[in-house]
Scaffold this active site. Structure first.
Site, PDB file in Angstrom:
ATOM      1  CG  ASP A  65       4.980  -5.920   9.644  1.00  0.00           C
ATOM      2  OD1 ASP A  65       4.352  -6.799   9.024  1.00  0.00           O
ATOM      3  OD2 ASP A  65       5.958  -6.163  10.379  1.00  0.00           O
ATOM      4  NE  ARG A  88      -2.218  -0.903   3.664  1.00  0.00           N
ATOM      5  CZ  ARG A  88      -2.833  -0.383   4.731  1.00  0.00           C
ATOM      6  NH1 ARG A  88      -4.049   0.122   4.614  1.00  0.00           N
ATOM      7  NH2 ARG A  88      -2.211  -0.330   5.878  1.00  0.00           N
ATOM      8  CB  SER A  97       6.664  -6.409   6.871  1.00  0.00           C
ATOM      9  OG  SER A  97       5.891  -5.235   6.898  1.00  0.00           O
TER      10      SER A  97
HETATM   11  C1  0WK Z   1      -1.369  -4.702   7.847  1.00  0.00           C
HETATM   12  C2  0WK Z   1      -0.187  -3.780   8.087  1.00  0.00           C
HETATM   13  C3  0WK Z   1       1.030  -4.303   7.379  1.00  0.00           C
HETATM   14  C4  0WK Z   1       1.277  -5.717   7.832  1.00  0.00           C
HETATM   15  C5  0WK Z   1       0.080  -6.531   7.578  1.00  0.00           C
HETATM   16  C6  0WK Z   1       0.277  -7.908   8.088  1.00  0.00           C
HETATM   17  O1  0WK Z   1      -0.465  -2.495   7.623  1.00  0.00           O
HETATM   18  O2  0WK Z   1       2.116  -3.520   7.627  1.00  0.00           O
HETATM   19  O3  0WK Z   1       2.396  -6.229   7.150  1.00  0.00           O
HETATM   20  O4  0WK Z   1      -1.037  -6.000   8.256  1.00  0.00           O
HETATM   21  O5  0WK Z   1      -0.826  -8.657   7.839  1.00  0.00           O
HETATM   22  P1  0WK Z   1      -1.036  -9.490   6.508  1.00  0.00           P
HETATM   23  O6  0WK Z   1      -1.427  -8.544   5.468  1.00  0.00           O
HETATM   24  O7  0WK Z   1       0.245 -10.183   6.235  1.00  0.00           O
HETATM   25  O8  0WK Z   1      -2.108 -10.430   6.862  1.00  0.00           O
HETATM   26  C1  BGC Z   2       9.127 -10.800   8.860  1.00  0.00           C
HETATM   27  C2  BGC Z   2       8.905  -9.687   9.864  1.00  0.00           C
HETATM   28  C3  BGC Z   2       7.504  -9.186   9.782  1.00  0.00           C
HETATM   29  C4  BGC Z   2       6.532 -10.323   9.889  1.00  0.00           C
HETATM   30  C5  BGC Z   2       5.105  -9.887   9.790  1.00  0.00           C
HETATM   31  C6  BGC Z   2       8.063 -11.838   9.014  1.00  0.00           C
HETATM   32  O1  BGC Z   2       8.208 -12.791   8.020  1.00  0.00           O
HETATM   33  O2  BGC Z   2      10.380 -11.382   9.037  1.00  0.00           O
HETATM   34  O3  BGC Z   2       9.797  -8.676   9.651  1.00  0.00           O
HETATM   35  O4  BGC Z   2       7.290  -8.300  10.829  1.00  0.00           O
HETATM   36  O5  BGC Z   2       6.779 -11.281   8.883  1.00  0.00           O
HETATM   37  O6  BGC Z   2       4.816  -9.310   8.599  1.00  0.00           O
END
Ligand code: 0WK
Ligand code: BGC
Ligand code: BGC
Length: 924
Positions: free
Chosen positions: A664, A549, A610
């Site tokens: 993140d 994003r 992240s």
């Molecule tokens: C939303 C956050 C972002 C993070 C994500 C993790 O803004 O920085 O990496 O959540 O959740 P996912 O999208 O991997 O489920």
């Molecule tokens: C990364 C982290 C991150 C996490 C959640 C992991 O795979 O190594 O840096 O915070 O995922 O997104």
């Protein structure tokens, strides 16, 4: 009224007693007779009303309506499919209650082929009256003794005895082997059994008996055994009808219509328990004075009214009451009665059946009446035959009306105008009574002419049917055992979680000291959470989660406004070159600026990246290694801020001031910290998982300064990469790890996060399918496809509402055909995998908050944790399980989990704002 009364009464009792004077005039007597017999006449209109009322009551009960309480129970039997004849093996069957005061033990061999069937071995045991009316324990001990006696008489090598319990009373079942007695019927009234699980009572009695180890795997109602034991050629019976001491029926209902079951596909067998059917309007006018008298003197006045007009336990008694009435009114036996005639239960079903025999009936009538101490005239015998005929005809007609209601229900539930169905019939009323079956058939054809009904008499009282259900139950029980064994390693107990917590704590300390540890404990150079004085417009990038994003964050007094745009990152880019990746990022930024009229503006930018980065400053982060499936080349070991700036330089399309790079977890902590200053930990449970928290600077080696705090990015995804999680890791985890692009890495993440849970489930499903436990052992190509079982499926499947329907929908989309038992097992697999993930995550959080508490030398700590990530946010139970685990493992910490609404982009902007403020202050 009990049936155990002696047939022939003692000599003293045989003496008949006759009236001295005032016998009724012949004209009066025939009126009296007509008046009596008329009471048993039921018109077709009345039968249709009974049919309609019973149908209505059935549908009310199916929908779970309880006001007014339907008079039939419609009990799910957990028999989900009619037999497919492949059942094999030797099974014990214990029959209790089907035929009144007797118990039967059978040894049934199923050959798995229709062609060859083996005659069951059986033995009948009379149940003493005091046992039928005594303590429940006595009854079940009696049953266990009979089982033992039978096995003594029929020795077998087979030590793995599986038993089907044919228990013919109304039971509330919650599984094939979990069944609670609702109420006794048919002359039974043992204490301490109603409301109890009768399978458990039998298991305990067999244990007490201690002679044979018998595994009671299923409880089956006699109607179900009868239905399951019968088929018409290839067409299985779909209705089971019993008329023996009691009466009842079961049928195959569409599962979606049974409110009590969370099922939407297939059919399930429902025991109607129509014996308790009563409706003042429909049945009231049909009840004779003799019915009321019988009910009044019965063991259960007011109950089982319908059964008391049809069941073999009552037909003889009704006849007796009429004969007594006619005799006492001088119309029969010259007005004489006898102690035997006046004794309740002295006329049995067998008597009535014999008297009704078209050829030998009269002779039998004489013999039976003489046996009762009476001296019947020829006319008496004829009249007695009429009474029997009236009572039994009505019984057959009422039974027909009830069956017609079931057939109408089948038409409704299958939306069919016409219906072709096979009805299995069982019970001595059918077997012994010459005309009952015929009368019933006739009336059924009259009441439901559009139904083509075949009546299939059960050959062995349903023994084979019960054995078939037992075979299915045994197979399911075996499968359940394998499932439990397979999932056992996923059930983590308190001790195991405490060990994980302690191991994580040690790894944190070692990591902070810069010693070898699977936890890198990376300083983030974020020293404070926001204090609300931040202001300005900031650009933020959020890379590493499900979506990439670009955000514009406007921070004003007391408000933060966010405009964001989601961009996809194709696999070709995540797996391509670093240059490609960062060029793609800059293209998205340019696109965002154009869309939001920001082109040409050089706003401070915060970059949520992240992935594990060794930060050398707020705007310098060396990528240690990719995770979560990213694998862009030439990035690991590089400063990603530099790579971004290089891409910006290459594109010359935009001026950007990259101020900060944050993980993140840090972005999430800052984002939530803006509203709650107690927020000192960030947690991500999404595609990946990780956590950060505010550590005392004095504990952070490699960063100057001993006072104050700094946010540490734990990179806990890598916890256990040193093998410390070996004891918890299962073969399924190993398969997922080996198939990943970073085997041996991110072991903790691979047991918790969204990128992997679906794969763990898929591997378990494959394993269970290969053992024939699931999907009849059919492995579809789909199920063997990597990543086909998305983690989001777990959230859908484990949602409380309609779980099994969701399972079906998802798995059928994967080309799998499944039974409801399969669906249940898939649900259990998902629950086990997500529960372990949540518990491990909770153990991690507990380790961190306990560290913060001890860092600050506090007895009690109250802290908030900012959380983000699709798995944590969307899974119906994950967050609750994490909190519950933290409460158990860190009882001195009150932890509030704050779900981040704006994602870490806002956090990145706030970190940028703090950095800008500090730079500004330094300049002022
Ligand atoms: C939303 C956050 C972002 C993070 C994500 C993790 O803004 O920085 O990496 O959540 O959740 P996912 O999208 O991997 O489920
Ligand atoms: C990364 C982290 C991150 C996490 C959640 C992991 O795979 O190594 O840096 O915070 O995922 O997104
Ligand atoms: C019981 C039923 C049983 C029927 C026939 C009734 O009294 O409640 O469960 O199926 O008798 O045996």
């Amino acid at each position: 009224m009990d049936t155990t009364g002696p047939i022939g009464s003692q000599p003293g009792e045989r003496a008949s007693s006759c009236p001295q004077e005032g016998m009724p005039r012949p004209s009066d007597s025939s009126d009296l007779v007509q008046e009596c017999l008329q009471q048993f006449k039921v018109t077709t209109t009345q039968l249709r009303q009974i049919q309609a009322t019973l149908l209505c009551s059935m549908e009310q009960a199916l929908k779970g309506h309880d006001s007014p309480a339907p008079s039939v129970r419609m009990l799910p039997t957990y028999v989900g499919s009619t037999p497919h004849g492949t059942e094999q093996g030797d099974f014990l069957v214990l029959e209790l209650g089907a035929t009144g005061a007797s118990l039967r033990v059978l040894w049934v061999t199923l050959t798995g082929t229709k062609e060859c069937s083996v005659e069951p071995k059986s033995q009948e045991f009379a149940i003493p009256r005091e046992v039928m009316l005594g303590a429940g324990r006595q009854l079940f001990d009696f049953a266990a003794r009979c089982l033992s006696e039978f096995l003594d008489a029929h020795p077998t090598e087979n030590q793995d005895l599986k038993l089907g319990f044919n228990f013919s009373f109304p039971c509330h079942q919650t599984g094939l082997d979990r069944s609670t007695l609702i109420s006794w019927t048919k002359g039974f009234r043992c204490s301490g059994v109603e409301g109890q699980d009768v399978v458990q009572l039998l298991r305990e009695a067999i244990q007490r008996q201690g002679t044979y180890s018998i595994d009671v795997v299923a409880m089956v109602n006699d109607t179900v055994g009868t239905m399951m034991g019968c088929e018409l050629g290839t067409r299985p019976c779909e209705v089971g009808l019993i008329a023996d001491t009691g009466t009842n029926a079961c049928y195959m209902e569409e599962a979606r219509h049974v409110r009590a079951l969370d099922e939407d596909r297939g059919r399930t067998c429902v025991s109607i328990e129509w014996g308790s059917f009563y409706d003042a309007e429909a049945l009231g006018p049909v009840l004779s004075t003799f019915d009321h008298a019988l009910d009044h003197d019965s063991l259960t006045p007011g109950a089982q009214r319908f059964e008391k007009m049809i069941g073999g336990l009552y037909l003889g008694e009704l006849v007796r009451l009429v004969l007594v009435h006619l005799a006492q009114h001088g119309v029969l036996f010259g007005g004489c009665t006898s102690p035997a005639l006046l004794s309740q239960g002295s006329i049995l079903l067998e008597h009535v059946a014999e008297i009704e025999d078209p050829t030998t009936g009269t002779a039998h009538a004489h013999a039976i009446l003489q046996d009762l101490g009476l001296s019947p005239q020829a006319s008496d015998a004829e009249l007695v035959k009429h009474v029997c005929a009236a009572v039994c005809t009505r019984a057959a007609q009422l039974c027909a009306a009830a069956l017609a209601a079931v057939l109408s229900r089948l038409q409704h539930s299958r939306e069919q105008q016409t219906l072709q169905v096979a009805v299995a019939t069982g019970g001595r009323v059918f077997e012994r009574h010459p005309r009952f079956r015929h009368t019933l058939k006739e009336m059924v054809m009259l009441l439901v002419p559009e139904c083509d009904v075949s009546f299939i008499p059960s050959v062995d009282g349903g023994g084979r049917g019960v054995a078939m259900v037992t075979a299915v139950a045994a197979r399911l029980a075996a499968h359940k055992h394998i499932l439990e064994e397979t999932l056992a390693p996923f059930q983590l107990d308190f001790e195991q979680l405490t060990v994980v917590q302690a191991q994580m704590r040690e790894a944190m300390v070692r990591g902070l000291r810069g010693e070898a540890s699977s936890l890198r404990m990376l300083p983030t150079y974020v020293r404070a959470t926001p204090d609300g004085s931040e202001r300005g417009d900031f650009l933020a990038l959020d890379l590493g989660g499900t979506n990439f994003r670009v955000l514009l964050v406007r921070v004003a007094e007391g408000s933060v406004q966010i405009t964001n745009q989601v961009y996809s990152i194709p696999e070709s880019v995540t797996q391509g070159s670093g240059q490609q990746l960062f060029d793609h990022i800059v293209d998205c930024i340019v696109d965002f600026q154009q869309r939001h009229g920001l082109s040409g503006q050089s706003l401070p930018l915060g970059f949520t990246f992240s992935f594990p980065c060794k930060q050398l400053g707020l705007d310098q982060g060396i990528l240690l290694n990719w995770t979560k499936g990213f694998n862009a080349s030439d990035c690991e070991g590089q400063d990603v801020v530099y790579l971004l700036r290089e891409a910006i330089r290459r594109k010359q399309a935009v001026e950007l001031n990259v101020v900060a790079i944050v993980n993140d977890t840090v972005g999430t902590m800052m984002s939530c910290g803006y509203d709650d200053p107690r927020c000192e930990m960030g947690l991500i449970v999404g595609t990946g998982t990780n956590a950060c928290y505010m550590e005392e600077l004095r504990n952070v080696a490699g960063v100057a300064g001993d006072s104050g705090r700094m946010c540490i990015n734990m990179e806990w995804g890598a916890f256990g990469d040193d093998g410390s999680l070996g004891l918890l890791s299962t073969c399924f985890d190993a398969s997922v790890d080996q198939a990943s692009i970073n085997p041996g890495k991110q072991r903790f993440e691979k047991m918790i996060s969204g990128m992997y849970l679906g794969e763990i489930v898929r591997h378990i499903l494959l394993h269970l399918t290969s053992l024939g436990v699931l999907f009849r052992g059919q492995k579809t190509q789909c199920l063997q496809t990597r990543d086909i079982f998305k983690t989001k499926f777990l959230s859908v499947i484990e949602s409380d509402s309609l779980a099994l329907r969701q399972v079906r929908a998802i798995l059928e989309d994967l080309g799998l055909t499944l039974t409801s038992d399969d669906a249940l097992m898939v649900l259990e697999v998902c629950q086990a995998v997500s529960r372990r993930a949540a518990q491990l995550c909770g153990a991690g959080v507990a380790a961190v908050v306990e560290k913060i508490r001890e860092n600050r030398g506090l007895q009690e700590l109250s802290v908030s944790v900012g959380v983000d990530g699709t798995l944590y946010k969307l899974h119906p139970h994950f967050s609750r399980l994490v909190s519950a685990t933290v409460r158990k493992l860190a009882p001195h910490c009150t932890v509030t989990f704050l779900q981040s609404e704006d994602g870490s982009g806002k956090g990145a902007a706030l970190v940028t704002a703090v950095a800008c403020r500090l730079v500004q202050r330094a300049r002022d």
